[in-house]
Design an enzyme around this catalytic site. Sequence first.
Site, PDB file in Angstrom:
ATOM      1  CG  HIS A  86      19.666  64.894 -12.652  1.00  0.00           C
ATOM      2  ND1 HIS A  86      20.565  65.366 -11.654  1.00  0.00           N
ATOM      3  CD2 HIS A  86      20.449  65.180 -14.041  1.00  0.00           C
ATOM      4  CE1 HIS A  86      21.902  65.522 -12.048  1.00  0.00           C
ATOM      5  NE2 HIS A  86      21.658  65.378 -13.443  1.00  0.00           N
ATOM      6  CD  GLU A 145      21.522  62.443 -18.939  1.00  0.00           C
ATOM      7  OE1 GLU A 145      22.629  62.167 -18.170  1.00  0.00           O
ATOM      8  OE2 GLU A 145      21.093  63.573 -19.160  1.00  0.00           O
TER       9      GLU A 145
END
Length: 282
Positions: A86, A145
């Site tokens: 992330h 993502e």
Amino acid sequence: MKKLLKRMTILSIAALSLSFLFPTGAALAAQDNNYENTVTNIAHRGSSGHAPENTIAAYDLAFEQKADYIEIDVQMTEDGELVSIHDTTVDRTTDGTGSVGDFTLEELQNLDAGSWFDSSFAGEKIPTVEEILDRYRGKIGILVELKSPELYPGIEEKLADALIERNLDKPNNNKIIVQSFNHDSVKRFHNIIPSMPVGVLVGHGQADNGEITDEHLEQYAKYADYVNPNKSLLDQDTVDRIHHRALKTWPYTIVDEEWVDLLMDYGVDGIITDYPELMDFR
């Protein structure tokens, strides 16, 4: 006696007919549950409330919890490999220090990506996107993502190549969706594989005084299939306007039952959550 039995039979048939026309409370509840079960359950970075985010442990747990999708964050190493992490640095979720893009894949995979969460996860590695695709395709949906893609020129092409190599670029592609906060990146990916559904992530900084406007939605509808906003940007009107443009909405990131109930009342299409068990409908 025969007349009584005949009359009872007629009444029973009438009651049965009425039950179809006017369902009981229990029947209505069952119908509601069937509707609720159409809401997609997306495990945010895997089952990240219970295991270290963006690791095989978190993804495996999400699969065991019967989530419909896992959400993975994708960045690129110094030597051009796609990995799931992330933050743009490794500091928070590993025992290393530095920017993701300054590590080779081999260097990244020498880091411990589990101990920060709990000692029982010591030794968890940062997985590659290819590893994730090979392990989960056809078993659970994957919401990809692209994280800070502006830092990684060519990341859209790299991802497209990995999907095409596995024949995941076709319609009915085993539930692969690509999204990003960087909407130019979403457009680039859409232009490479137009058949694959894409989504735009929307934070408060991309809204207009806390509102996703009609102008925003008209732009998104030109190329996207999903509008996935911060949960606090949604209300009934916004969900209705999203649906009016034939878009779907999967808000993020839900961690409690109250938000699940509220968003489902709005009629959202999916819920991105750290705790997939919240979607075990009551």
